[in-house]
Motif scaffolding. Sequence first.
Motif, PDB file in Angstrom:
ATOM      1  N   HIS A  91       0.828  -1.211   0.000  1.00  0.00           N
ATOM      2  CA  HIS A  91       0.000   0.000   0.000  1.00  0.00           C
ATOM      3  C   HIS A  91       0.861   1.259   0.000  1.00  0.00           C
ATOM      4  O   HIS A  91       0.535   2.240  -0.670  1.00  0.00           O
ATOM      5  CB  HIS A  91      -0.941   0.002   1.201  1.00  0.00           C
ATOM      6  CG  HIS A  91      -1.987  -1.071   1.137  1.00  0.00           C
ATOM      7  ND1 HIS A  91      -2.928  -1.133   0.133  1.00  0.00           N
ATOM      8  CD2 HIS A  91      -2.235  -2.125   1.946  1.00  0.00           C
ATOM      9  CE1 HIS A  91      -3.714  -2.177   0.324  1.00  0.00           C
ATOM     10  NE2 HIS A  91      -3.312  -2.802   1.408  1.00  0.00           N
ATOM     11  N   LEU A  92       1.944   1.242   0.756  1.00  0.00           N
ATOM     12  CA  LEU A  92       2.836   2.403   0.791  1.00  0.00           C
ATOM     13  C   LEU A  92       3.505   2.618  -0.556  1.00  0.00           C
ATOM     14  O   LEU A  92       3.694   3.761  -0.993  1.00  0.00           O
ATOM     15  CB  LEU A  92       3.874   2.246   1.902  1.00  0.00           C
ATOM     16  CG  LEU A  92       3.314   2.297   3.328  1.00  0.00           C
ATOM     17  CD1 LEU A  92       4.409   1.978   4.342  1.00  0.00           C
ATOM     18  CD2 LEU A  92       2.694   3.653   3.621  1.00  0.00           C
ATOM     19  N   ASP A  93       3.875   1.532  -1.234  1.00  0.00           N
ATOM     20  CA  ASP A  93       4.460   1.656  -2.575  1.00  0.00           C
ATOM     21  C   ASP A  93       3.457   2.281  -3.536  1.00  0.00           C
ATOM     22  O   ASP A  93       3.811   3.140  -4.359  1.00  0.00           O
ATOM     23  CB  ASP A  93       4.905   0.284  -3.103  1.00  0.00           C
ATOM     24  CG  ASP A  93       6.131  -0.250  -2.390  1.00  0.00           C
ATOM     25  OD1 ASP A  93       6.804   0.528  -1.693  1.00  0.00           O
ATOM     26  OD2 ASP A  93       6.409  -1.461  -2.537  1.00  0.00           O
ATOM     27  N   ALA A  94       2.199   1.875  -3.441  1.00  0.00           N
ATOM     28  CA  ALA A  94       1.162   2.437  -4.310  1.00  0.00           C
ATOM     29  C   ALA A  94       0.958   3.919  -4.005  1.00  0.00           C
ATOM     30  O   ALA A  94       0.795   4.740  -4.918  1.00  0.00           O
ATOM     31  CB  ALA A  94      -0.145   1.669  -4.131  1.00  0.00           C
ATOM     32  N   LEU A  95       0.982   4.299  -2.731  1.00  0.00           N
ATOM     33  CA  LEU A  95       0.845   5.703  -2.341  1.00  0.00           C
ATOM     34  C   LEU A  95       2.005   6.536  -2.886  1.00  0.00           C
ATOM     35  O   LEU A  95       1.801   7.625  -3.428  1.00  0.00           O
ATOM     36  CB  LEU A  95       0.775   5.822  -0.818  1.00  0.00           C
ATOM     37  CG  LEU A  95       0.725   7.253  -0.255  1.00  0.00           C
ATOM     38  CD1 LEU A  95      -0.519   7.979  -0.759  1.00  0.00           C
ATOM     39  CD2 LEU A  95       0.761   7.213   1.258  1.00  0.00           C
TER      40      LEU A  95
END
Length: 116
Positions: A91-95
Amino acid sequence: MNEVAAAIADPVRREILLMLRDRALSAGQIADRFAISRPAVSRHLRVLREAGLVSDVADGRRRVYALVTAPLDELTGWLDRLTRPSGWQHHLDALETEVYRTRRERTSAPPLEETA
């Protein structure tokens, strides 16, 4: 899984598995490729057999060993889970991707004209 991991922890046993990847070999053929005693190679083969990583068949007075990869599946699955990003990391990579995309769009967009 622990028995498989313990079996492949030794470099000699890993080399034996690589040797058996292409074809079955007799214990003598395996032993000839190492600078250790035949009884030592025999002990390594026994550990691999007990872990289910090799099968052996009697061929006259000699034993022929073949690679069995099925026991590696559980270990491979565990290693895959260990090396894959965690849920939060994904999720952090997508953000991070979204933040960079938004920044690019802002810098490439023409400035808005003010009307008075």
